[in-house]
Design a protein around this motif. Structure first.
Motif, PDB file in Angstrom:
ATOM      1  N   LEU A 136     -16.322  44.374   7.870  1.00  0.00           N
ATOM      2  CA  LEU A 136     -16.418  43.893   6.498  1.00  0.00           C
ATOM      3  C   LEU A 136     -15.244  44.441   5.714  1.00  0.00           C
ATOM      4  O   LEU A 136     -14.955  45.636   5.774  1.00  0.00           O
ATOM      5  CB  LEU A 136     -17.731  44.383   5.863  1.00  0.00           C
ATOM      6  CG  LEU A 136     -17.889  44.099   4.384  1.00  0.00           C
ATOM      7  CD1 LEU A 136     -18.143  42.603   4.177  1.00  0.00           C
ATOM      8  CD2 LEU A 136     -19.032  44.898   3.815  1.00  0.00           C
ATOM      9  N   ARG A 137     -14.561  43.573   4.994  1.00  0.00           N
ATOM     10  CA  ARG A 137     -13.471  44.015   4.120  1.00  0.00           C
ATOM     11  C   ARG A 137     -14.015  44.141   2.708  1.00  0.00           C
ATOM     12  O   ARG A 137     -14.676  43.240   2.213  1.00  0.00           O
ATOM     13  CB  ARG A 137     -12.321  43.032   4.159  1.00  0.00           C
ATOM     14  CG  ARG A 137     -11.679  42.966   5.520  1.00  0.00           C
ATOM     15  CD  ARG A 137     -10.280  42.427   5.428  1.00  0.00           C
ATOM     16  NE  ARG A 137      -9.698  42.298   6.731  1.00  0.00           N
ATOM     17  CZ  ARG A 137      -9.046  43.277   7.358  1.00  0.00           C
ATOM     18  NH1 ARG A 137      -8.909  44.441   6.798  1.00  0.00           N
ATOM     19  NH2 ARG A 137      -8.528  43.064   8.549  1.00  0.00           N
ATOM     20  N   TRP A 138     -13.717  45.268   2.089  1.00  0.00           N
ATOM     21  CA  TRP A 138     -14.158  45.546   0.730  1.00  0.00           C
ATOM     22  C   TRP A 138     -13.117  44.976  -0.215  1.00  0.00           C
ATOM     23  O   TRP A 138     -12.001  45.477  -0.285  1.00  0.00           O
ATOM     24  CB  TRP A 138     -14.308  47.040   0.569  1.00  0.00           C
ATOM     25  CG  TRP A 138     -14.977  47.506  -0.670  1.00  0.00           C
ATOM     26  CD1 TRP A 138     -15.626  46.785  -1.602  1.00  0.00           C
ATOM     27  CD2 TRP A 138     -15.064  48.866  -1.105  1.00  0.00           C
ATOM     28  NE1 TRP A 138     -16.116  47.589  -2.582  1.00  0.00           N
ATOM     29  CE2 TRP A 138     -15.782  48.877  -2.311  1.00  0.00           C
ATOM     30  CE3 TRP A 138     -14.604  50.063  -0.586  1.00  0.00           C
ATOM     31  CZ2 TRP A 138     -16.033  50.050  -3.003  1.00  0.00           C
ATOM     32  CZ3 TRP A 138     -14.857  51.215  -1.281  1.00  0.00           C
ATOM     33  CH2 TRP A 138     -15.580  51.218  -2.473  1.00  0.00           C
ATOM     34  N   PRO A 139     -13.422  43.892  -0.957  1.00  0.00           N
ATOM     35  CA  PRO A 139     -12.417  43.247  -1.806  1.00  0.00           C
ATOM     36  C   PRO A 139     -12.033  44.082  -3.031  1.00  0.00           C
ATOM     37  O   PRO A 139     -12.632  45.103  -3.323  1.00  0.00           O
ATOM     38  CB  PRO A 139     -13.105  41.946  -2.222  1.00  0.00           C
ATOM     39  CG  PRO A 139     -14.552  42.186  -2.078  1.00  0.00           C
ATOM     40  CD  PRO A 139     -14.718  43.247  -1.020  1.00  0.00           C
ATOM     41  N   PRO A 146     -20.796  39.680  -0.254  1.00  0.00           N
ATOM     42  CA  PRO A 146     -21.440  38.455   0.235  1.00  0.00           C
ATOM     43  C   PRO A 146     -22.568  38.752   1.228  1.00  0.00           C
ATOM     44  O   PRO A 146     -22.386  39.519   2.175  1.00  0.00           O
ATOM     45  CB  PRO A 146     -20.294  37.709   0.920  1.00  0.00           C
ATOM     46  CG  PRO A 146     -19.069  38.200   0.235  1.00  0.00           C
ATOM     47  CD  PRO A 146     -19.356  39.636  -0.106  1.00  0.00           C
ATOM     48  N   ASN A 147     -23.725  38.194   0.952  1.00  0.00           N
ATOM     49  CA  ASN A 147     -24.886  38.361   1.819  1.00  0.00           C
ATOM     50  C   ASN A 147     -25.009  37.114   2.681  1.00  0.00           C
ATOM     51  O   ASN A 147     -24.904  36.005   2.182  1.00  0.00           O
ATOM     52  CB  ASN A 147     -26.156  38.548   0.989  1.00  0.00           C
ATOM     53  CG  ASN A 147     -26.089  39.804   0.157  1.00  0.00           C
ATOM     54  OD1 ASN A 147     -25.704  40.850   0.633  1.00  0.00           O
ATOM     55  ND2 ASN A 147     -26.459  39.697  -1.102  1.00  0.00           N
ATOM     56  N   ALA A 148     -25.250  37.329   3.968  1.00  0.00           N
ATOM     57  CA  ALA A 148     -25.333  36.193   4.879  1.00  0.00           C
ATOM     58  C   ALA A 148     -26.145  36.561   6.114  1.00  0.00           C
ATOM     59  O   ALA A 148     -26.324  37.732   6.418  1.00  0.00           O
ATOM     60  CB  ALA A 148     -23.931  35.752   5.293  1.00  0.00           C
ATOM     61  N   ARG A 149     -26.574  35.562   6.804  1.00  0.00           N
ATOM     62  CA  ARG A 149     -27.275  35.779   8.073  1.00  0.00           C
ATOM     63  C   ARG A 149     -26.210  36.107   9.123  1.00  0.00           C
ATOM     64  O   ARG A 149     -25.206  35.409   9.232  1.00  0.00           O
ATOM     65  CB  ARG A 149     -28.058  34.534   8.465  1.00  0.00           C
ATOM     66  CG  ARG A 149     -28.934  34.743   9.676  1.00  0.00           C
ATOM     67  CD  ARG A 149     -30.000  33.669   9.744  1.00  0.00           C
ATOM     68  NE  ARG A 149     -30.880  33.890  10.867  1.00  0.00           N
ATOM     69  CZ  ARG A 149     -31.913  34.729  10.872  1.00  0.00           C
ATOM     70  NH1 ARG A 149     -32.180  35.415   9.773  1.00  0.00           N
ATOM     71  NH2 ARG A 149     -32.659  34.871  11.937  1.00  0.00           N
ATOM     72  N   GLN A 150     -26.423  37.176   9.865  1.00  0.00           N
ATOM     73  CA  GLN A 150     -25.471  37.624  10.875  1.00  0.00           C
ATOM     74  C   GLN A 150     -26.147  37.698  12.235  1.00  0.00           C
ATOM     75  O   GLN A 150     -27.309  38.083  12.329  1.00  0.00           O
ATOM     76  CB  GLN A 150     -24.925  39.022  10.524  1.00  0.00           C
ATOM     77  CG  GLN A 150     -24.158  39.096   9.238  1.00  0.00           C
ATOM     78  CD  GLN A 150     -22.783  38.458   9.364  1.00  0.00           C
ATOM     79  OE1 GLN A 150     -22.193  38.415  10.428  1.00  0.00           O
ATOM     80  NE2 GLN A 150     -22.288  37.939   8.253  1.00  0.00           N
ATOM     81  N   ASP A 151     -25.399  37.372  13.270  1.00  0.00           N
ATOM     82  CA  ASP A 151     -25.886  37.574  14.631  1.00  0.00           C
ATOM     83  C   ASP A 151     -25.929  39.066  14.920  1.00  0.00           C
ATOM     84  O   ASP A 151     -25.226  39.855  14.271  1.00  0.00           O
ATOM     85  CB  ASP A 151     -24.945  36.896  15.639  1.00  0.00           C
ATOM     86  CG  ASP A 151     -25.003  35.382  15.555  1.00  0.00           C
ATOM     87  OD1 ASP A 151     -26.074  34.855  15.185  1.00  0.00           O
ATOM     88  OD2 ASP A 151     -23.983  34.740  15.859  1.00  0.00           O
ATOM     89  N   ALA A 152     -26.733  39.457  15.892  1.00  0.00           N
ATOM     90  CA  ALA A 152     -26.794  40.853  16.309  1.00  0.00           C
ATOM     91  C   ALA A 152     -25.426  41.263  16.850  1.00  0.00           C
ATOM     92  O   ALA A 152     -24.687  40.454  17.403  1.00  0.00           O
ATOM     93  CB  ALA A 152     -27.861  41.043  17.369  1.00  0.00           C
TER      94      ALA A 152
END
Length: 63
Positions: free
Chosen positions: A32-35, A21-27
């Protein structure tokens, strides 16, 4: 550092790519969990791009 759109993809040695999943992230630091575990043993290439930063790392999965 500043917030950015983050793109993450994992490729196996057969060339198959899974886009996470690609998303905007704060600094800052994130987890991240690899499904779809368990993964077959082998070498995988993880590629991450966040803003102008791009990083590629080799993952080794052992059973």
């Amino acid at each position: 550092m500043e917030a950015a759109q983050v793109h993450i993809a994992v490729r196996n040695m057969n060339g198959q790519t899974q886009t996470l999943p690609n998303a905007r992230q704060d600094a800052g630091e994130h987890t991240l969990r690899w499904p779809q575990a368990p993964r077959p043993a082998g070498v995988y290439i993880l590629r991450m791009k966040a803003g102008r930063l791009e990083k590629q790392v080799r993952l080794v999965v052992e059973l």
